[in-house]
Motif scaffolding. Structure first.
Motif, PDB file in Angstrom:
ATOM      1  N   LEU A 138       0.972  -1.539  -0.065  1.00  0.00           N
ATOM      2  CA  LEU A 138       0.476   0.120  -0.406  1.00  0.00           C
ATOM      3  C   LEU A 138       0.756   0.882  -0.087  1.00  0.00           C
ATOM      4  N   PHE A 139       1.379   1.397   0.856  1.00  0.00           N
ATOM      5  CA  PHE A 139       2.781   2.331   0.721  1.00  0.00           C
ATOM      6  C   PHE A 139       3.941   2.814  -0.295  1.00  0.00           C
ATOM      7  N   VAL A 175       4.010  15.622   3.920  1.00  0.00           N
ATOM      8  CA  VAL A 175       3.546  16.202   5.149  1.00  0.00           C
ATOM      9  C   VAL A 175       2.392  14.735   5.718  1.00  0.00           C
ATOM     10  N   GLY A 176       1.977  14.807   4.792  1.00  0.00           N
ATOM     11  CA  GLY A 176       0.732  13.267   4.542  1.00  0.00           C
ATOM     12  C   GLY A 176       1.543  12.070   4.886  1.00  0.00           C
ATOM     13  N   ASP A 177       2.190  12.016   4.146  1.00  0.00           N
ATOM     14  CA  ASP A 177       2.556  10.745   4.111  1.00  0.00           C
ATOM     15  C   ASP A 177       3.752  10.310   5.176  1.00  0.00           C
ATOM     16  N   PHE A 180       0.935   9.240   7.615  1.00  0.00           N
ATOM     17  CA  PHE A 180       0.284   8.205   7.030  1.00  0.00           C
ATOM     18  C   PHE A 180       1.458   6.585   7.839  1.00  0.00           C
ATOM     19  N   ILE A 181       2.925   7.114   7.674  1.00  0.00           N
ATOM     20  CA  ILE A 181       3.883   5.853   7.378  1.00  0.00           C
ATOM     21  C   ILE A 181       4.396   5.786   9.643  1.00  0.00           C
ATOM     22  N   CYS A 225      -2.961   8.759  12.805  1.00  0.00           N
ATOM     23  CA  CYS A 225      -2.041   9.233  11.402  1.00  0.00           C
ATOM     24  C   CYS A 225      -2.558   8.541  10.370  1.00  0.00           C
ATOM     25  N   LEU A 226      -3.242   7.449   9.848  1.00  0.00           N
ATOM     26  CA  LEU A 226      -3.836   6.793   8.774  1.00  0.00           C
ATOM     27  C   LEU A 226      -4.550   8.264   8.053  1.00  0.00           C
TER      28      LEU A 226
END
Length: 573
Positions: A138-139, A175-177, A180-181, A225-226
């Protein structure tokens, strides 16, 4: 494993490699033939997989083990179920239309082969994202679509504005990623796995844990966070700032990335993670508030834009807000349904805008248009159908999905639902107003392009800085030019996209929202009963359309269209 699963993502990749590495040898015709063939094969394979999934044949398995560290395995694997199959169809069908359209739109461009290689690579990355069965893949898909969008937004790399726009997109997405991580890391640290199925099995245990050193529920932190990752990709407030600037890329990109695929990755991801999000009301409230703000305020921004592509870009932001609101009230199937209907009518509106830009000799300012319906009948009619679908006209595809979102919010008992209901209701009027403001200014009223030929690119920086492709200025500086209908490779995709924009909502609402289509794929807890109430209220697509004529959203949309007509047709300033 069905061999078609491999064909779907790798056929566009093969086209990309041929066009990218052997573009000079195979020439322009070769480049568009191999990439369109790759996407066509992928689309046909997706149709076959979709039919297979409808018969109950799903798949969840590993293809390749990339690395293993102790008990942890990094794998490449596919999860093919009804959610994946729906996304595969949307991605490949819109991508195919965009590929065909590009032949006409980019035919004079020096980077023709490079462009086709990029859009095929983008299609591959998006398919890997939606087919993944673990967080690692997915990442990978998530970052790959980010990378290719960077290449595409900055496609005309000699133009400073394009360079700024693609850097901005890249940085805001980082920033979003980062969020996400962190979310993936939290889940990995607490479950010891990156595989969706294994993580979902432990969801109830995760819900009981707290974040180390605090009283916060661990799952709420991980889900937020996701979702921050989704805010970057799906351009939710305040990480929405990259999307309007990304209109610097060629128009086919706007249709592919900013209507149908990349920006919907966040919506898809939250729906896929429904077993986790359902267990955290905190995260759902957060999603609901962010979606409501985006749906309402991005609509306001659409009202004041004069660049035709920017109006459609802000419209996309607003509609993504609607999808996010649906996620927040646990109506995941409705969010995916709106994602699908929106992909078709928004791609249609973007490609229609591109056709207008071509007909106007690459002037993008809607204040310099008017009366184009006589010169561009196919573009005019398809844009009207797209606009009617966007504002939620009864029986059009956008109506079924948008109305379902508004109803689902009314049934929600989350604390943020009151604000969300105001936002989605006000958004109906605003959407109708800015959509038809653009439509009337471009296609009706006086032919203003006759009076601005001498000012072309001098008075208003928007012509020169943002507006046109670098090959566009030709010799249209000194004299008025006649607009013209675009060639068939441009108008054919418009007509083909107009058909689902009108019909697909009517045909698919029952199986997607009220049938067993997403059973076992999307988890909804009994206490989040928006979907159950929607099902009770539903008496068939025809009855829903007929009932709409007596509802508040219909009169709000009608009011928006009438207000736009008064301001821009009957009493223009």
């Amino acid at each position: 494993m069905n061999p078609l699963y491999l064909v779907v993502p790798f056929a566009p990749l093969a086209g990309c490699i041929l066009a990218g590495f052997f573009g000079k040898q195979i020439g322009r015709t070769g480049a568009h033939c191999v990439t369109i063939l790759g996407v066509l094969i992928s689309f046909l394979a997706s149709c076959a997989v979709f039919m297979d999934v409808r018969e109950g044949n799903t798949f969840n398995g590993m293809l390749y083990e990339w690395a293993s560290v102790g008990p942890l395995k990094f794998e490449v694997g596919f999860l093919v179920d009804s959610l994946t199959a729906t996304m595969m169809l949307v991605v490949t069908s819109v991508s195919l239309m965009v590929h065909i359209y590009t032949i006409g739109y980019m035919h004079e461009d020096a980077g023709y082969q490079r462009f086709f290689a990029y859009i095929s690579l983008f299609t591959f990355a998006m398919l890997m994202l939606v087919m993944s069965n673990n967080f690692l893949q997915l990442f990978f898909g998530w970052e790959a679509v980010g990378l290719v969008s960077y290449l595409l937004i900055g496609f005309w790399y000699t133009r400073p504005t394009a360079i700024y726009a693609n850097l901005k997109a890249f940085l805001v997405n980082r920033v979003g990623d980062f969020g996400f991580i962190l979310g993936i890391g939290l889940i990995l640290a607490n479950t010891g796995s990156m595989n969706y199925a294994e993580v979902f099995e432990q969801a109830d245990a995760l819900a009981l844990k707290t974040f180390p050193g605090t009283e916060w529920p661990l799952l709420a932190v991980a889900c937020i966070c996701l979702f921050i990752g989704a805010m970057g990709k799906s351009a939710q407030f305040p990480l929405h700032v990259w999307l309007p600037d990304s209109m610097e890329g060629p128009t086919p990109i706007s249709a592919l990335i900013h209507a149908a695929t990349m920006v919907t990755a966040g919506i898809f991801m939250v729906s896929r993670m429904s077993p986790l999000f359902e267990l955290s009301d905190i995260a759902l409230n957060f999603i609901l508030v962010i979606g409501s703000i985006t749906a309402l305020f991005m609509g306001f921004m659409g009202i004041i834009q004069n660049d035709i592509k920017r109006v459609v870009a802000y419209s996309t932001l607003s509609q993504l807000g609607y999808m996010t609101v649906a996620l927040g009230v646990s109506a995941y199937p409705v969010a995916i349904f709106h994602l699908m209907t929106h992909a078709f009518f928004k791609a249609l509106l973007f490609l229609g805008a591109g056709s207008v830009i071509m007909g106007m000799h690459h002037d993008q300012d809607i204040r310099n248009m008017g009366g184009l319906w006589k010169y561009m009948p196919i573009t005019w009619l398809t844009s009207l159908l797209g606009s009617l679908a966007l504002i939620g006209t009864p029986f059009f595809s956008g109506f079924y999905s948008k109305d379902s979102i508004i109803e689902a919010v009314a049934f929600s008992h989350l604390p943020a639902a009151g604000f969300a209901q105001f936002a989605v209701m006000a958004g109906v009027f605003i959407t109708a107003f800015y959509s038809f403001r653009m439509y009337f200014l471009v296609f009706h009223g006086e032919e203003r392009f006759r009076h601005v030929a001498h000012a072309h690119g001098h008075d208003d920086h928007s012509h020169d800085d943002h507006a046109h492709d670098k090959h566009a200025h030709d010799d249209h500086h000194g004299h008025a030019h006649e607009p013209h209908e675009s060639p068939w490779v441009v108008t054919l995709p418009l007509v083909l996209l107009a058909i689902p924009s009108v019909l697909i909502g009517y045909l698919t609402i029952e199986p997607m929202l009220h049938g067993s289509f997403f059973e076992g794929v999307i988890t909804v807890l009994p206490e989040h009963h928006a979907m159950a109430e929607l099902k009770e209220e539903f008496h068939g697509a025809m009855a829903m359309g007929m009932h709409a004529f007596s509802t508040v959203p219909f009169f709000l949309a009608l009011g928006g269209v009438v207000t736009a007509a008064v301001f821009y047709l009957f009493v223009p300033a």
